[in-house]
Design an enzyme around this catalytic site. Structure first.
Site, PDB file in Angstrom:
ATOM      1  N   HIS A  78       0.882  -1.179   0.000  1.00 50.77           N
ATOM      2  CA  HIS A  78       0.000   0.000   0.000  1.00 50.77           C
ATOM      3  C   HIS A  78       0.916   1.224   0.000  1.00 50.77           C
ATOM      4  O   HIS A  78       1.904   1.267   0.723  1.00 50.77           O
ATOM      5  CB  HIS A  78      -0.875  -0.105   1.252  1.00 50.77           C
ATOM      6  CG  HIS A  78      -1.504   1.160   1.719  1.00 50.77           C
ATOM      7  ND1 HIS A  78      -2.171   2.020   0.888  1.00 50.77           N
ATOM      8  CD2 HIS A  78      -1.606   1.695   2.969  1.00 50.77           C
ATOM      9  CE1 HIS A  78      -2.632   3.036   1.605  1.00 50.77           C
ATOM     10  NE2 HIS A  78      -2.297   2.857   2.854  1.00 50.77           N
ATOM     11  N   TYR A 135      -6.106   9.359   1.756  1.00 48.89           N
ATOM     12  CA  TYR A 135      -6.149   9.962   3.092  1.00 48.89           C
ATOM     13  C   TYR A 135      -4.883  10.790   3.322  1.00 48.89           C
ATOM     14  O   TYR A 135      -3.858  10.570   2.664  1.00 48.89           O
ATOM     15  CB  TYR A 135      -6.347   8.900   4.179  1.00 48.89           C
ATOM     16  CG  TYR A 135      -5.248   7.868   4.298  1.00 48.89           C
ATOM     17  CD1 TYR A 135      -4.105   8.118   5.052  1.00 48.89           C
ATOM     18  CD2 TYR A 135      -5.353   6.630   3.663  1.00 48.89           C
ATOM     19  CE1 TYR A 135      -3.103   7.162   5.178  1.00 48.89           C
ATOM     20  CE2 TYR A 135      -4.351   5.675   3.783  1.00 48.89           C
ATOM     21  CZ  TYR A 135      -3.228   5.946   4.537  1.00 48.89           C
ATOM     22  OH  TYR A 135      -2.229   5.001   4.653  1.00 48.89           O
ATOM     23  N   THR A 168      -5.049   1.219  14.553  1.00 49.64           N
ATOM     24  CA  THR A 168      -6.328   1.756  15.032  1.00 49.64           C
ATOM     25  C   THR A 168      -7.011   0.871  16.070  1.00 49.64           C
ATOM     26  O   THR A 168      -7.625   1.354  17.004  1.00 49.64           O
ATOM     27  CB  THR A 168      -7.269   1.948  13.816  1.00 49.64           C
ATOM     28  OG1 THR A 168      -6.629   2.851  12.917  1.00 49.64           O
ATOM     29  CG2 THR A 168      -8.628   2.475  14.204  1.00 49.64           C
ATOM     30  N   TYR A 185     -35.155 -25.935  20.963  1.00 50.35           N
ATOM     31  CA  TYR A 185     -34.464 -24.678  20.651  1.00 50.35           C
ATOM     32  C   TYR A 185     -33.792 -24.231  21.929  1.00 50.35           C
ATOM     33  O   TYR A 185     -34.449 -24.114  22.970  1.00 50.35           O
ATOM     34  CB  TYR A 185     -35.449 -23.617  20.158  1.00 50.35           C
ATOM     35  CG  TYR A 185     -34.811 -22.250  20.002  1.00 50.35           C
ATOM     36  CD1 TYR A 185     -34.079 -21.944  18.853  1.00 50.35           C
ATOM     37  CD2 TYR A 185     -34.905 -21.277  20.992  1.00 50.35           C
ATOM     38  CE1 TYR A 185     -33.467 -20.701  18.708  1.00 50.35           C
ATOM     39  CE2 TYR A 185     -34.291 -20.038  20.853  1.00 50.35           C
ATOM     40  CZ  TYR A 185     -33.587 -19.753  19.713  1.00 50.35           C
ATOM     41  OH  TYR A 185     -32.976 -18.524  19.567  1.00 50.35           O
ATOM     42  N   ASP A 245     -27.380 -19.599  19.212  1.00 50.88           N
ATOM     43  CA  ASP A 245     -28.646 -20.282  19.452  1.00 50.88           C
ATOM     44  C   ASP A 245     -28.708 -21.461  18.498  1.00 50.88           C
ATOM     45  O   ASP A 245     -28.229 -21.389  17.372  1.00 50.88           O
ATOM     46  CB  ASP A 245     -29.850 -19.344  19.312  1.00 50.88           C
ATOM     47  CG  ASP A 245     -30.047 -18.823  17.905  1.00 50.88           C
ATOM     48  OD1 ASP A 245     -29.065 -18.801  17.122  1.00 50.88           O
ATOM     49  OD2 ASP A 245     -31.179 -18.423  17.573  1.00 50.88           O
ATOM     50  N   LEU A 262     -37.536 -30.055   5.812  1.00 49.36           N
ATOM     51  CA  LEU A 262     -37.381 -31.395   5.231  1.00 49.36           C
ATOM     52  C   LEU A 262     -35.915 -31.594   4.849  1.00 49.36           C
ATOM     53  O   LEU A 262     -35.404 -30.909   3.950  1.00 49.36           O
ATOM     54  CB  LEU A 262     -38.279 -31.535   3.999  1.00 49.36           C
ATOM     55  CG  LEU A 262     -39.782 -31.287   4.275  1.00 49.36           C
ATOM     56  CD1 LEU A 262     -40.561 -31.215   2.971  1.00 49.36           C
ATOM     57  CD2 LEU A 262     -40.359 -32.362   5.204  1.00 49.36           C
TER      58      LEU A 262
HETATM   59  P1  FAD Z   1       3.750  -5.753  12.820  1.00 52.64           P
HETATM   60  O1  FAD Z   1       4.019  -4.393  13.231  1.00 52.64           O
HETATM   61  O2  FAD Z   1       4.135  -6.145  11.434  1.00 52.64           O
HETATM   62  O3  FAD Z   1       4.437  -6.688  13.859  1.00 52.64           O
HETATM   63  C1  FAD Z   1       4.608  -8.067  13.658  1.00 52.64           C
HETATM   64  C2  FAD Z   1       5.965  -8.413  14.159  1.00 52.64           C
HETATM   65  O4  FAD Z   1       6.137  -9.817  14.114  1.00 52.64           O
HETATM   66  C3  FAD Z   1       7.049  -7.822  13.283  1.00 52.64           C
HETATM   67  O5  FAD Z   1       7.805  -6.912  14.035  1.00 52.64           O
HETATM   68  C4  FAD Z   1       7.817  -9.010  12.813  1.00 52.64           C
HETATM   69  O6  FAD Z   1       9.194  -8.765  12.738  1.00 52.64           O
HETATM   70  C5  FAD Z   1       7.494 -10.061  13.854  1.00 52.64           C
HETATM   71  N1  FAD Z   1       7.633 -11.415  13.337  1.00 52.64           N
HETATM   72  C6  FAD Z   1       7.118 -11.935  12.212  1.00 52.64           C
HETATM   73  N2  FAD Z   1       7.487 -13.204  12.059  1.00 52.64           N
HETATM   74  C7  FAD Z   1       8.259 -13.504  13.114  1.00 52.64           C
HETATM   75  C8  FAD Z   1       8.972 -14.676  13.505  1.00 52.64           C
HETATM   76  N3  FAD Z   1       8.932 -15.797  12.786  1.00 52.64           N
HETATM   77  N4  FAD Z   1       9.679 -14.638  14.653  1.00 52.64           N
HETATM   78  C9  FAD Z   1       9.725 -13.510  15.409  1.00 52.64           C
HETATM   79  N5  FAD Z   1       9.090 -12.388  15.065  1.00 52.64           N
HETATM   80  C10 FAD Z   1       8.371 -12.377  13.930  1.00 52.64           C
HETATM   81  N6  FAD Z   1      -2.969   1.308  10.379  1.00 52.64           N
HETATM   82  C11 FAD Z   1      -3.651   2.259  11.026  1.00 52.64           C
HETATM   83  O7  FAD Z   1      -4.352   1.963  11.968  1.00 52.64           O
HETATM   84  N7  FAD Z   1      -3.593   3.551  10.628  1.00 52.64           N
HETATM   85  C12 FAD Z   1      -2.844   3.937   9.563  1.00 52.64           C
HETATM   86  O8  FAD Z   1      -2.791   5.105   9.210  1.00 52.64           O
HETATM   87  C13 FAD Z   1      -2.106   2.950   8.867  1.00 52.64           C
HETATM   88  N8  FAD Z   1      -1.388   3.271   7.796  1.00 52.64           N
HETATM   89  C14 FAD Z   1      -0.670   2.329   7.149  1.00 52.64           C
HETATM   90  C15 FAD Z   1       0.086   2.712   6.060  1.00 52.64           C
HETATM   91  C16 FAD Z   1       0.840   1.791   5.383  1.00 52.64           C
HETATM   92  C17 FAD Z   1       1.640   2.220   4.214  1.00 52.64           C
HETATM   93  C18 FAD Z   1       0.782   0.437   5.792  1.00 52.64           C
HETATM   94  C19 FAD Z   1       1.556  -0.605   5.073  1.00 52.64           C
HETATM   95  C20 FAD Z   1       0.018   0.048   6.870  1.00 52.64           C
HETATM   96  C21 FAD Z   1      -0.728   0.996   7.554  1.00 52.64           C
HETATM   97  N9  FAD Z   1      -1.513   0.631   8.647  1.00 52.64           N
HETATM   98  C22 FAD Z   1      -2.192   1.618   9.315  1.00 52.64           C
HETATM   99  C23 FAD Z   1      -1.631  -0.743   9.098  1.00 52.64           C
HETATM  100  C24 FAD Z   1      -0.751  -0.987  10.317  1.00 52.64           C
HETATM  101  O9  FAD Z   1       0.519  -0.524  10.065  1.00 52.64           O
HETATM  102  C25 FAD Z   1      -0.672  -2.464  10.649  1.00 52.64           C
HETATM  103  O10 FAD Z   1      -1.920  -3.072  10.517  1.00 52.64           O
HETATM  104  C26 FAD Z   1      -0.173  -2.679  12.071  1.00 52.64           C
HETATM  105  O11 FAD Z   1       1.022  -1.984  12.270  1.00 52.64           O
HETATM  106  C27 FAD Z   1       0.070  -4.158  12.334  1.00 52.64           C
HETATM  107  O12 FAD Z   1       0.637  -4.318  13.595  1.00 52.64           O
HETATM  108  P2  FAD Z   1       1.137  -5.766  14.056  1.00 52.64           P
HETATM  109  O13 FAD Z   1       1.701  -5.613  15.404  1.00 52.64           O
HETATM  110  O14 FAD Z   1       0.053  -6.728  13.861  1.00 52.64           O
HETATM  111  O15 FAD Z   1       2.215  -6.172  12.970  1.00 52.64           O
END
Ligand code: FAD
Length: 832
Positions: A228, A262, A366, A542, A555, A661
Site C-alpha cells: 500500500h 487519506y 487503530t 431450541y 442459538d 425437510l
Molecule cells: P507488525 O508491526 O508487522 O508486527 C509483527 C511483528 O512480528 C514484526 O515486528 C515481525 O518482525 C514479527 N515477526 C514476524 N514473524 C516472526 C517470527 N517468525 N519470529 C519472530 N518475530 C516475527 N494502520 C492504522 O491503523 N492507521 C494507519 O494510518 C495505517 N497506515 C498504514 C500505512 C501503510 C503504508 C501500511 C503498510 C500500513 C498501515 N496501517 C495503518 C496498518 C498498520 O501498520 C498495521 O496493521 C499494524 O502496524 C500491524 O501491527 P502488528 O503488530 O500486527 O504487525
C-alpha cells in the site's frame, strides 16, 4: 500464571504483553525477529491515522479503547496520541448520504460525530479546494469525529516495552521463531534461532507474517500481505512554523474516499496514503532482507520500493483537492506491507487443532490496543467482554482459507475499502462456490442470489414478479429510496403473501448443520446448552450455547434423531469448532463417553415447506402421518417423500404450518421437483430470504450475531424461554442464575415505525426523549402487519407503547415500542 510466548513486538504484540502483565500474568516472553528498537514490521512505518468510524460495533469499540489507551500512555509530558480529530469528505451526493448514515452508526456505537457543510470543512482544513474539482465535483460537506487522531505507534511500542519490562516481561529481540513445539495436541513452546522457549500458550502477533507462522502448525491463517502506497511531500509554505515537531500535526486527519486517499500532517509536510492503485500482493520470498544493524526508517522488511507510476494518478487528485501541493513534490514514498483478509476483519482466536496456539493478526494500529485487551480477557478470563464473532479466526469455512480464495477476496477488499457499500452488497467474485442441490431450479426461476459463507442464497425469484399483478393492495410495501432499496425487491412482498396465504418452498441448505453422535452425545449437549435435551428420540429443542458469564455464544436447534444421534442447526463455523473441540476434550477425558461432531451441511440439504396449504402439498407425495398427532410441533421423524428418505422437523422460522425437510444432497433436486409438482395446484412458489427476513421479524425470531451476541444474556434478549427450568450444571448456568436476579440495563425491543413507510436498514441510533439511548439490530418491512419493523437494544425502562425516534440518514423517524410477536402471538398458525 501460565507460560506465555508472544510472537512479534509490533503494536499488537507489545499491547498484548502490556495487557496480560497488567492483569498479573508474570511469565511472558515476547520473541521478535527484528531489533526491539525498530522491529521492521508494519508498525515501524505506520503513519498512525486512527479513524474510529466502522460499521462494526466491535471494531469501533477496539478503536475507541485504543484511542483512550494511547492518550494515557505518555512519557516526558508527551502522550502517544495526538487527538487532532478526523474529517471524512463528501464530493458526491451518494457519499454525503452515506456519511449521514455513518454518523448514525457512530452515534449507535457511542462515538460523537457531526456532519459539517463545505464552509466548515474549509474553516477546519484551509488547504482544501472549495472550488470545482476535476470532473465538476466539489466538496459538499464532511463527517467530523473530534476524538479521532494520530497514534504515535513506534513510540507507543517503546513505552509499552518499557512498562511491560518493569512488570517482568522478557523481550527477546533479533530472535526468529522457526517452529512451534507441541505434544498431545497442545503447544509446549516455540523454537527460535537461539533455542526453545517453553510455553503453555503461544500468541502469534506476527502481522503480515501470520500466514507463515500458521504454516508452522498446519493452520491456514486467511490473510494476504498487500503493498500500500504512502508518500510524504516536500515542505509546504502554508505549514511553515505551524508544527514544532517533524511529525507534529494540528489539522484533522483527512479522508477523500471518493478518490481513495487519506492525508495527515508531518510537521510542514503532508503525508498521503493511497488505495487508488492496483492491489499489489506481496511475495514473502521477495521481502527485503535487512540485518539488525541496517534497520532504519527507510530500510526494513515491510517496506518495498516506491513505484511512482502507481501513484501518479493519485498525485493529481491530491493536488486537485489540496492546491497548495502544486508547489511541492513527492519527497519520500514507499510501498508498505500490511494484511488484508477475505472480509476485511482481523483474525482473533485459538487454532482448533492445536490447544494453546492463538492468533491476533490482520489488526490495524487503530484497533491494536482494543484487540490486545480482548485477547488478554480471552486468555485470563476465558472470554472477551467485547463480542468477537465477526473477528473470530474460525469464522471462515475451509474453502475461504484457501490461497485462491484469500487472495481474490482480500484484493477485492483492498479495491473497495473506501467505496460506498450497501449493507447487503455482495461479493462479485468468487461466486457459485457453494450451491445447494436446488440451484439449477432456482436459476431457472430467476433467483437473485446474495452470498454468505461462500453459499449462494436466493433473496427473491424473478419468476414471482407476475404475482405482483395479483398482490392485494394491502400487501404492497411502500417504495424505498433507490439506494436503500438496492439488493431488495418488491417481489418479496408477493413471496411473503404466498407464504402466509398459500405455500412456499425455502432453501434452508446454507444454514450450518452438525451431526453429534456417540455414547457421550447427550452429555456433551446437556453440558453445553441451556436446553433440556435429554428427551426421547423425536424431540427437537431450541436452546442456547452460553459463555461462562452467561453471554449468548449461539442459538441452536437440537433434534434427537436416535438415542446417540443428534442433529444440530447452528450459526457458523465458530460453533462447529467450539463443539468439536469440546467433544474431543470429553472423549479424551472419558473414552466411554466418546462423542463425534461432524459438519454435514454440504452433504445434506433442507427445504422449508411452509404455509397454510403445506399439509395438502406434502399429503400428495407422502403417505406418512403428518397430522398434528402424527408429528407435533417441535418433533421430528423419518418420513418418505415420493420414496426419498427425509427427516422432517415440525418447525418454522416464518411462523407458518410446515416442516423443515432434510435429506442427503443426492436426493435434493428430486425432492424439490416432487414438492413443486405436488404444490402446483395450490399455487406453490419458491421464496427467498427477503420475504423470510420479514416473516421471521413479524414472529419475533431473533438472528444471532445481529440481534444478540455474547454481550447479551438470554433474559434481556427475550430468550428466557429457551433456558430449561431448574436445569443446572451447564456452561454459564451460575452466571445466568445471578443475572436473572439483577434487572438488565438494556433489553431487546420490538419497534414499529409510525409513518408506515420508513424502512430502516439496521445499526441506526434510537433516541428516547431526544437522547441517543440504543440502536437498531434487524429491520424489515412487515408485509402481514403492514408496518416497518425494527428490533432495537434500549434501556429497560422504555416499555411497550413508548414513543421513540430512529435516526435514518440524518432525519428522525417516529417509532413505537410494540408488544411482540407482532404476528400470530397465539401460535395458531404454527400449530395449525
Ligand atoms: P507488525 O508491526 O508487522 O508486527 C509483527 C511483528 O512480528 C514484526 O515486528 C515481525 O518482525 C514479527 N515477526 C514476524 N514473524 C516472526 C517470527 N517468525 N519470529 C519472530 N518475530 C516475527 N494502520 C492504522 O491503523 N492507521 C494507519 O494510518 C495505517 N497506515 C498504514 C500505512 C501503510 C503504508 C501500511 C503498510 C500500513 C498501515 N496501517 C495503518 C496498518 C498498520 O501498520 C498495521 O496493521 C499494524 O502496524 C500491524 O501491527 P502488528 O503488530 O500486527 O504487525
Amino acid at each position: 500464571s501460565p507460560r506465555v510466548v508472544i510472537i512479534g513486538a509490533g503494536i499488537v504484540g507489545t499491547n498484548l504483553a502490556d495487557e496480560l502483565s497488567s492483569r498479573g500474568w508474570n511469565d511472558i516472553t515476547v520473541v521478535e525477529q527484528g531489533p526491539l528498537e525498530l522491529a521492521g514490521g508494519s508498525t515501524s512505518h505506520a503513519p498512525g491515522l486512527v479513524f474510529q468510524n466502522n460499521s462494526s460495533k466491535t471494531m469501533t469499540e477496539f478503536a475507541t479503547y485504543t484511542v483512550n489507551k494511547l492518550l494515557s500512555l505518555s512519557k516526558d509530558g508527551q502522550s502517544c496520541f495526538n487527538q487532532v480529530g478526523g474529517l471524512e469528505l463528501a464530493t458526491t451526493p451518494e457519499r454525503l448520504a452515506d456519511l449521514k448514515r455513518k454518523m448514525g452508526v457512530m452515534t449507535s456505537w457511542g462515538v460523537e460525530s457531526r456532519i459539517i457543510d463545505a464552509d466548515e470543512c474549509e474553516k477546519i482544513y484551509p488547504l482544501l479546494n472549495t472550488g470545482k474539482l476535476t470532473g465538476g465535483r466539489e466538496v459538499l460537506g464532511g463527517l467530523l469525529i473530534p476524538t479521532d487522531g494520530l497514534a504515535l505507534a513506534a513510540r507507543a511500542v517503546q513505552l509499552l516495552i518499557e512498562r511491560s519490562r518493569e512488570r517482568g516481561v522478557t523481550f527477546l529481540g533479533s530472535t526468529t521463531v522457526t517452529g512451534i513445539s507441541q505434544w498431545g495436541g497442545k503447544v509446549t513452546g516455540v523454537e527460535t534461532s537461539s533455542g526453545v522457549v517453553p510455553a503453555d500458550i503461544v500468541v502469534s502477533c506476527a502481522g503480515f507474517w501470520g500466514r507463515e507462522l500458521g504454516k508452522l502448525v498446519g493452520l491456514d491463517v486467511p490473510l494476504l500481505p498487500l503493498a500500500h502506497q504512502y508518500v510524504k511531500t516536500t515542505p509546504l509554505q502554508e505549514l511553515q512554523g505551524v508544527n514544532d515537531l517533524p511529525n507534529g500535526a494540528q489539522k484533522p486527519i483527512l479522508r477523500y474516499q471518493d478518490r481513495d486517499l487519506y492525508f495527515r500532517e508531518h510537521g510542514d509536510r503532508i503525508g498521503i496514503g493511497s488505495y487508488a492503485h492496483r492491489p499489489m500482493p506481496v511475495d514473502m520470498e521477495q521481502l527485503p532482507r535487512v540485518g539488525a544493524e541496517e534497520m532504519s526508517d527507510h530500510r526494513m522488511p515491510s517496506r518495498l520500493d516506491f513505484t511512482l507510476e502507481d501513484f501518479a494518478p493519485a498525485w493529481e487528485d491530491c493536488q486537485d483537492l489540496l492546491p497548495a501541493l502544486h508547489a511541492t513534490q513527492i519527497e519520500d514514498g514507499f510501498n508498505g506491507i500490511f494484511s488484508f483478509t477475505p472480509d476485511g476483519g482481523p483474525l482473533i482466536g485459538e487454532a482448533p487443532e492445536l490447544s494453546g496456539f492463538f492468533v491476533a493478526e490482520a489488526v490495524w494500529v487503530t484497533h491494536s490496543a482494543g484487540v490486545a485487551k480482548a485477547v488478554a480477557e480471552l486468555l485470563t478470563e476465558g472470554r472477551s467482554r467485547t463480542d468477537l464473532h465477526g473477528t473470530e479466526l474460525s469464522r471462515f469455512e475451509k474453502v475461504q482459507t484457501s490461497d485462491d480464495y484469500v487472495s481474490e477476496t482480500s484484493q477485492q477488499n483492498f479495491v473497495e475499502i473506501y467505496d460506498v457499500l450497501h449493507p447487503l452488497q455482495p461479493k462479485e467474485s468468487p461466486r457459485d462456490v457453494r450451491v445447494s442441490p436446488f440451484n439449477v431450479r432456482q436459476k431457472e426461476l430467476g433467483a437473485f442470489f446474495l452470498e454468505s459463507a461462500a453459499w449462494e442464497r436466493p433473496h427473491w425469484f424473478e419468476a414471482n414478479r407476475a404475482l405482483l399483478d395479483e398482490l392485494p393492495a394491502e400487501w404492497q410495501a411502500p417504495e424505498r429510496e433507490p439506494w436503500a432499496a438496492m439488493f431488495s425487491s418488491p417481489i418479496s412482498a408477493a413471496e411473503a403473501w404466498k407464504t402466509r396465504t398459500a405455500v412456499a418452498l425455502y432453501d434452508m441448505t446454507p444454514l450450518k448443520r452438525l451431526a453429534v453422535n456417540g455414547p457421550g452425545a447427550q452429555e456433551l449437549l446437556h453440558r453445553l446448552s441451556t436446553g433440556n435435551i435429554a428427551k426421547k428420540p423425536g424431540a427437537v429443542t431450541y436452546c442456547l450455547l452460553l459463555e461462562h458469564d452467561g453471554g449468548i455464544r449461539s442459538d441452536v436447534t437440537v433434534a434427537r434423531l436416535a438415542e446417540e444421534d443428534f442433529q444440530l442447526g447452528v450459526n457458523s463455523n465458530v460453533d462447529f469448532d467450539y463443539l468439536r473441540v469440546e467433544a474431543r476434550k470429553q472423549s479424551a477425558a472419558d473414552p466411554a463417553k466418546w462423542v463425534h461432531v461432524t459438519d454435514i451441511t454440504g452433504s445434506t440439504c433442507c427445504i422449508g415447506l411452509w404455509g397454510p396449504l403445506a399439509r395438502e402439498v406434502i399429503g400428495k407425495v407422502s403417505s406418512d402421518d403428518l397430522t398434528n398427532d402424527g408429528l407435533k410441533y417441535f418433533r421430528t421423524k423419518e418420513i418418505s417423500v415420493g420414496g426419498i428418505p427425509v427427516t422432517a422437523m415440525r418447525l418454522s422460522y416464518v411462523g407458518e404450518l410446515g416442516w423443515e425437510l432434510y435429506t442427503t444432497a443426492e436426493y435434493g433436486l428430486k425432492l424439490w421437483d416432487l414438492l413443486f409438482e405436488a404444490g402446483r395446484e395450490h399455487g406453490i412458489i419458491a421464496a427467498g430470504r427477503g420475504a423470510f427476513n420479514s416473516l421471521r421479524l413479524e414472529k419475533g425470531y431473533r438472528l444471532w450475531g445481529t440481534d444478540m451476541t455474547t454481550e447479551h444474556h438470554p433474559y434481556q434478549s427475550g430468550l428466557g424461554f429457551s433456558v430449561a427450568k431448574d436445569k443446572v450444571g451447564f456452561v454459564g448456568a451460575e452466571a445466568l442464575a445471578a443475572r436473572k436476579e439483577q434487572p438488565a440495563e438494556k433489553v431487546l425491543r420490538c419497534l414499529t415505525v409510525d409513518d408506515g413507510t420508513s424502512i430502516v436498514l439496521g445499526k441506526e441510533p434510537v433516541y428516547v426523549g431526544g437522547v441517543a439511548a440504543g440502536y437498531v439490530t434487524s429491520a424489515a418491512y412487515g408485509y402481514s402487519i403492514r408496518k416497518p419493523i425494527a428490533y432495537a437494544w434500549l434501556p429497560a425502562a422504555v416499555s411497550e407503547g413508548d414513543a421513540v425516534e430512529i435516526e435514518y440518514f440524518g432525519r428522525r423517524v417516529a417509532a413505537t415500542v410494540s408488544a411482540e410477536p407482532l404476528f400470530d402471538p397465539g401460535m395458531e398458525r404454527l400449530r395449525g
